[in-house]
Design a protein around this motif. Structure first.
Motif, PDB file in Angstrom:
ATOM      1  N   TYR A  40       0.943  -1.341   0.066  1.00  0.00           N
ATOM      2  CA  TYR A  40      -0.058  -0.075  -0.012  1.00  0.00           C
ATOM      3  C   TYR A  40       0.768   1.346   0.086  1.00  0.00           C
ATOM      4  N   SER A  41       2.065   1.039   0.821  1.00  0.00           N
ATOM      5  CA  SER A  41       2.992   2.253   0.816  1.00  0.00           C
ATOM      6  C   SER A  41       3.568   2.575  -0.835  1.00  0.00           C
ATOM      7  N   TYR A  42       3.665   1.398  -1.476  1.00  0.00           N
ATOM      8  CA  TYR A  42       4.421   1.789  -2.684  1.00  0.00           C
ATOM      9  C   TYR A  42       3.224   2.083  -3.761  1.00  0.00           C
ATOM     10  N   LEU A  43       2.025   1.654  -3.485  1.00  0.00           N
ATOM     11  CA  LEU A  43       0.908   1.984  -4.285  1.00  0.00           C
ATOM     12  C   LEU A  43       0.544   3.387  -4.319  1.00  0.00           C
ATOM     13  N   LEU A  72       2.934   6.046  -3.557  1.00  0.00           N
ATOM     14  CA  LEU A  72       3.846   6.478  -4.067  1.00  0.00           C
ATOM     15  C   LEU A  72       4.028   6.374  -5.495  1.00  0.00           C
ATOM     16  N   SER A  73       3.296   5.331  -5.991  1.00  0.00           N
ATOM     17  CA  SER A  73       3.154   5.190  -7.590  1.00  0.00           C
ATOM     18  C   SER A  73       2.112   6.373  -7.696  1.00  0.00           C
ATOM     19  N   PHE A  74       1.320   6.403  -7.011  1.00  0.00           N
ATOM     20  CA  PHE A  74       0.252   7.667  -7.424  1.00  0.00           C
ATOM     21  C   PHE A  74       0.677   8.830  -7.414  1.00  0.00           C
ATOM     22  N   ILE A 121       3.791   9.735  -8.293  1.00  0.00           N
ATOM     23  CA  ILE A 121       4.558   9.829  -9.484  1.00  0.00           C
ATOM     24  C   ILE A 121       3.463  10.091 -10.553  1.00  0.00           C
ATOM     25  N   ILE A 122       2.322   9.676 -10.647  1.00  0.00           N
ATOM     26  CA  ILE A 122       1.383   9.949 -11.662  1.00  0.00           C
ATOM     27  C   ILE A 122       1.168  11.465 -11.612  1.00  0.00           C
ATOM     28  N   THR A 161      -6.312  10.211 -13.251  1.00  0.00           N
ATOM     29  CA  THR A 161      -5.931  10.504 -11.948  1.00  0.00           C
ATOM     30  C   THR A 161      -6.974  10.119 -10.956  1.00  0.00           C
ATOM     31  N   ILE A 185      -7.866   6.494 -10.797  1.00  0.00           N
ATOM     32  CA  ILE A 185      -6.962   5.625 -10.269  1.00  0.00           C
ATOM     33  C   ILE A 185      -6.977   5.915  -8.637  1.00  0.00           C
TER      34      ILE A 185
END
Length: 341
Positions: free
Chosen positions: A193-196, A198-200, A202-203, A266, A269
């Motif tokens: 969930y943390s990486y999710l 972070l990926s958001f 970046i978007i 965005t 997502i």
């Protein structure tokens, strides 16, 4: 007892330093946005790293700055016949932006060096604050590199360089905010969930870059309708396959269409992330609602910028909204990363 007092004093100094830096960089991005919106960024035609600290103090100095501005394409092709009063208006925006940039850099770097000598930081903090310090200096170079692109053949700065400069400022602001949140956190639980989140983030940074393209190309002055672009979802002069060609990113129509589509993407997502984090009870729903509000606010502001005929104050608010959105996502990341679920 004395050690406790010293520790509290040290924490107070560091807290003041970080919050002051955060405020100055926030103000710098705000002024920088207005400098772009008022098309003032080319009013000072040399870097003047040290000599430009003081503004013109007499008529001769003003005439010198104005004569240099008269030599660039922006004056010759757009502002021919501009009065001294009109020149002073754009000059002051750029001057304040440059002065504030110097102040923000010094306000961060000098205390950092002092705290470093006093051994106030852990190794990880030293690495983080060193990166931020280097980014401040790199931003200064990027600012001049951006201005330089509009001095010879173009009437404006390169929108690619503009976007890089803006992204650099946003990253510095994000890192300072991150350091404030995590400074006293002993344990971070990085998971899917943390990486999710972070990926958001970046978007969102990618969308900020596209937004800078829109600003740099004045693309918001086209297709000032919503939800359609003059009656079409994909306007007649936009061809999807052309996005594979780098030239399309210099087309105002293509860039505005892309900015709209990425905004919808965005939002979609985040609705998925919202559902996932809420379903698995990862964080309190209020942190998700803050991000959802920030996204909604940004989309509405973007719409108002278009249908208002590109009002400067709305465009400036739209840029500030992007900062609020980035902050809300980093805060969500913080909440997810300190959770053991």
């Amino acid at each position: 007892m004395a050690n406790t007092i010293n520790l509290n004093r040290k924490n107070t100094y560091i807290t003041i330093w970080l919050y002051l830096s955060l405020f100055l960089v926030f103000l710098l991005i705000f002024i920088g946005g207005l400098t772009r919106l008022t098309e003032s960024g080319l009013s000072i035609t040399s870097w003047e790293l040290f000599s430009g600290i003081l503004p013109p103090l007499n008529e001769k100095q003003w005439q010198n700055y104005f004569s240099l501005y008269k030599q660039i394409p922006q004056y010759k092709e757009i502002n021919l016949g501009m009065s001294m009063a009109e020149f002073k208006y754009i000059f002051w925006w750029e001057y304040i932006h440059r002065l504030l940039a110097r102040l923000a850099a010094l306000a961060f770097v000098l205390p950092f060096i002092y705290f470093l000598v006093k051994k106030f930081f852990s190794f990880k903090q030293i690495v983080l604050y060193s990166i931020i310090s280097l980014l401040f200096f790199f931003q200064g170079f990027l600012g001049w590199y951006m201005v330089k692109s509009g001095l010879v053949t173009n009437t404006d700065v390169s929108h690619f360089r503009l976007s890089t400069h803006l992204l650099g400022g946003q990253i510095i602001l994000a890192l300072i905010f991150y350091s404030i949140l995590f400074r006293n956190v002993n344990k971070i639980y990085l998971n899917f969930y943390s990486y999710l989140v972070l990926s958001f983030l970046i978007i969102v940074f990618f969308q900020i870059v596209i937004g800078a393209f829109v600003s740099g190309l004045d693309a918001a002055k086209l297709y000032q309708t919503w939800p359609l672009m003059n009656g079409y979802f994909v306007p007649e002069d936009v061809f999807i396959k052309e996005f594979l060609n780098s030239e399309s990113y210099s087309s105002a129509s293509h860039v505005q269409f892309l900015h709209r589509v990425v905004a919808y993407f965005t939002a979609f997502i985040f609705v998925f992330i919202f559902y996932l984090l809420l379903k698995n009870k990862i964080v309190n729903s209020k942190y998700l609602l803050i991000v959802l509000f920030a996204i909604t606010f940004q989309i509405l502001l973007g719409i108002f910028v278009l249908i208002s005929g590109y009002k400067i104050y709305l465009a400036s608010l739209h840029q500030l909204g992007s900062i609020f959105l980035v902050f809300s996502i980093i805060y969500l990341f913080y909440q997810v990363s300190i959770s053991q679920k």
